[in-house]
Scaffold this motif. Structure first.
Motif, PDB file in Angstrom:
ATOM      1  N   VAL A  25       0.854  -1.184   0.000  1.00  0.00           N
ATOM      2  CA  VAL A  25       0.000   0.000   0.000  1.00  0.00           C
ATOM      3  C   VAL A  25       0.891   1.237   0.000  1.00  0.00           C
ATOM      4  N   GLY A  26       0.490   2.227  -0.771  1.00  0.00           N
ATOM      5  CA  GLY A  26       1.187   3.507  -0.791  1.00  0.00           C
ATOM      6  C   GLY A  26       0.210   4.623  -0.482  1.00  0.00           C
ATOM      7  N   ALA A  27       0.667   5.628   0.230  1.00  0.00           N
ATOM      8  CA  ALA A  27      -0.164   6.787   0.557  1.00  0.00           C
ATOM      9  C   ALA A  27       0.641   8.054   0.326  1.00  0.00           C
ATOM     10  N   ALA A  28      -0.034   9.057  -0.200  1.00  0.00           N
ATOM     11  CA  ALA A  28       0.575  10.370  -0.385  1.00  0.00           C
ATOM     12  C   ALA A  28      -0.390  11.419   0.149  1.00  0.00           C
ATOM     13  N   LEU A  29       0.148  12.353   0.914  1.00  0.00           N
ATOM     14  CA  LEU A  29      -0.641  13.423   1.509  1.00  0.00           C
ATOM     15  C   LEU A  29      -0.095  14.759   1.049  1.00  0.00           C
ATOM     16  N   ARG A  30      -0.991  15.693   0.789  1.00  0.00           N
ATOM     17  CA  ARG A  30      -0.566  17.069   0.526  1.00  0.00           C
ATOM     18  C   ARG A  30      -0.848  17.869   1.786  1.00  0.00           C
ATOM     19  N   SER A  32      -0.838  21.581   4.018  1.00  0.00           N
ATOM     20  CA  SER A  32      -1.361  22.921   3.746  1.00  0.00           C
ATOM     21  C   SER A  32      -0.344  23.832   3.066  1.00  0.00           C
ATOM     22  N   ASP A  33       0.947  23.529   3.187  1.00  0.00           N
ATOM     23  CA  ASP A  33       1.975  24.331   2.512  1.00  0.00           C
ATOM     24  C   ASP A  33       2.249  23.836   1.089  1.00  0.00           C
ATOM     25  N   GLY A  34       1.507  22.799   0.642  1.00  0.00           N
ATOM     26  CA  GLY A  34       1.668  22.260  -0.697  1.00  0.00           C
ATOM     27  C   GLY A  34       2.643  21.105  -0.802  1.00  0.00           C
ATOM     28  N   ALA A  35       3.429  20.876   0.242  1.00  0.00           N
ATOM     29  CA  ALA A  35       4.401  19.778   0.223  1.00  0.00           C
ATOM     30  C   ALA A  35       3.679  18.428   0.240  1.00  0.00           C
ATOM     31  N   ILE A  36       4.301  17.436  -0.385  1.00  0.00           N
ATOM     32  CA  ILE A  36       3.751  16.081  -0.431  1.00  0.00           C
ATOM     33  C   ILE A  36       4.581  15.185   0.479  1.00  0.00           C
ATOM     34  N   TYR A  37       3.887  14.379   1.280  1.00  0.00           N
ATOM     35  CA  TYR A  37       4.527  13.418   2.175  1.00  0.00           C
ATOM     36  C   TYR A  37       3.997  12.041   1.841  1.00  0.00           C
ATOM     37  N   VAL A  38       4.882  11.050   1.845  1.00  0.00           N
ATOM     38  CA  VAL A  38       4.495   9.708   1.444  1.00  0.00           C
ATOM     39  C   VAL A  38       4.780   8.698   2.542  1.00  0.00           C
ATOM     40  N   GLY A  39       4.082   7.568   2.441  1.00  0.00           N
ATOM     41  CA  GLY A  39       4.315   6.461   3.349  1.00  0.00           C
ATOM     42  C   GLY A  39       3.891   5.171   2.687  1.00  0.00           C
ATOM     43  N   CYS A  40       4.491   4.071   3.126  1.00  0.00           N
ATOM     44  CA  CYS A  40       4.120   2.751   2.634  1.00  0.00           C
ATOM     45  C   CYS A  40       3.975   1.826   3.836  1.00  0.00           C
ATOM     46  N   ASN A  41       3.249   0.738   3.634  1.00  0.00           N
ATOM     47  CA  ASN A  41       3.105  -0.187   4.743  1.00  0.00           C
ATOM     48  C   ASN A  41       4.415  -0.925   4.998  1.00  0.00           C
ATOM     49  N   VAL A  42       4.661  -1.194   6.270  1.00  0.00           N
ATOM     50  CA  VAL A  42       5.860  -1.900   6.710  1.00  0.00           C
ATOM     51  C   VAL A  42       5.400  -3.004   7.641  1.00  0.00           C
ATOM     52  N   ALA A  66       4.901  19.983   9.333  1.00  0.00           N
ATOM     53  CA  ALA A  66       3.559  20.311   8.835  1.00  0.00           C
ATOM     54  C   ALA A  66       2.515  19.698   9.765  1.00  0.00           C
ATOM     55  N   ARG A  67       1.319  20.293   9.781  1.00  0.00           N
ATOM     56  CA  ARG A  67       0.294  19.828  10.716  1.00  0.00           C
ATOM     57  C   ARG A  67      -1.089  19.657  10.098  1.00  0.00           C
ATOM     58  N   ALA A  68      -1.264  20.004   8.817  1.00  0.00           N
ATOM     59  CA  ALA A  68      -2.598  19.941   8.231  1.00  0.00           C
ATOM     60  C   ALA A  68      -2.564  19.274   6.857  1.00  0.00           C
ATOM     61  N   ILE A  69      -3.434  18.279   6.671  1.00  0.00           N
ATOM     62  CA  ILE A  69      -3.583  17.586   5.399  1.00  0.00           C
ATOM     63  C   ILE A  69      -4.666  18.290   4.586  1.00  0.00           C
ATOM     64  N   THR A  70      -4.386  18.540   3.305  1.00  0.00           N
ATOM     65  CA  THR A  70      -5.393  19.151   2.435  1.00  0.00           C
ATOM     66  C   THR A  70      -5.891  18.194   1.355  1.00  0.00           C
ATOM     67  N   GLU A  71      -5.220  17.069   1.183  1.00  0.00           N
ATOM     68  CA  GLU A  71      -5.623  16.081   0.181  1.00  0.00           C
ATOM     69  C   GLU A  71      -4.865  14.785   0.456  1.00  0.00           C
ATOM     70  N   ALA A  72      -5.497  13.636   0.149  1.00  0.00           N
ATOM     71  CA  ALA A  72      -4.847  12.341   0.352  1.00  0.00           C
ATOM     72  C   ALA A  72      -5.133  11.403  -0.810  1.00  0.00           C
ATOM     73  N   TYR A  73      -4.201  10.486  -1.056  1.00  0.00           N
ATOM     74  CA  TYR A  73      -4.328   9.492  -2.120  1.00  0.00           C
ATOM     75  C   TYR A  73      -3.776   8.182  -1.576  1.00  0.00           C
ATOM     76  N   VAL A  74      -4.560   7.097  -1.674  1.00  0.00           N
ATOM     77  CA  VAL A  74      -4.155   5.784  -1.169  1.00  0.00           C
ATOM     78  C   VAL A  74      -4.321   4.772  -2.289  1.00  0.00           C
ATOM     79  N   ILE A  75      -3.294   3.942  -2.514  1.00  0.00           N
ATOM     80  CA  ILE A  75      -3.338   2.976  -3.612  1.00  0.00           C
ATOM     81  C   ILE A  75      -2.828   1.609  -3.173  1.00  0.00           C
ATOM     82  N   ALA A  76      -3.485   0.561  -3.703  1.00  0.00           N
ATOM     83  CA  ALA A  76      -3.057  -0.818  -3.450  1.00  0.00           C
ATOM     84  C   ALA A  76      -3.480  -1.679  -4.631  1.00  0.00           C
ATOM     85  N   ASP A  77      -2.879  -2.842  -4.736  1.00  0.00           N
ATOM     86  CA  ASP A  77      -3.250  -3.810  -5.763  1.00  0.00           C
ATOM     87  C   ASP A  77      -4.400  -4.638  -5.196  1.00  0.00           C
TER      88      ASP A  77
END
Length: 132
Positions: A25-30, A32-42, A66-77
């Motif tokens: 699984v992969g996740a990406a968050l935007r 509030s400053d526009g930066a993107i942060y990612v994570g994967c399952n471990v 950063a402290r605020a999420i403005t958008e999220a995307y989660v993907i898996a097979d």
């Protein structure tokens, strides 16, 4: 803008450590400053000691200040767009308003749009701890 999140989530999903379930699984968050942060399952051989992709992305966001999420995307097979687990829904609600858009996706291109509020209606929040 969502395309940036999609690409980031797809790329980080490939880095997931899932030798037991093979369910990456992969996740990406935007933030509030526009930066993107990612994570994967471990995963960890001592279930359920692993970490979800959403939790990893949130941890990276917090570590960066950063402290605020403005958008999220989660993907898996998966056969259908994969939703966050209950714990990750609460984690998302901690840092995102109810109307923050969340895209749930599969690796074969299916997507479903929702919001943090739709994922966790009636979320427990800091206001529940206030005393009159």
């Amino acid at each position: 803008m969502q395309m940036d999140l999609k690409i980031a989530a797809q790329a980080v999903r490939e880095k997931a450590y899932a030798p037991y379930s093979n369910f990456k699984v992969g996740a990406a968050l935007r933030a509030s400053d526009g930066a993107i942060y990612v994570g994967c399952n471990v995963e960890n051989v001592a279930y359920p000691e692993g970490t979800c992709a959403e939790a990893g992305a949130i941890a990276a966001m917090i570590a960066a200040g950063a402290r605020a999420i403005t958008e999220a995307y989660v993907i898996a097979d998966s056969p259908d767009p994969v939703p966050p687990c209950g714990g990750c829904r609460q984690k998302l609600a901690e840092f995102a308003a109810a109307d923050v858009p969340v895209t749930l996706a599969t690796t074969d291109g299916q997507e479903r749009q929702t919001t943090v509020g739709n994922l966790l209606p009636g979320a427990f929040g800091a206001g529940h701890m206030d005393r009159s």
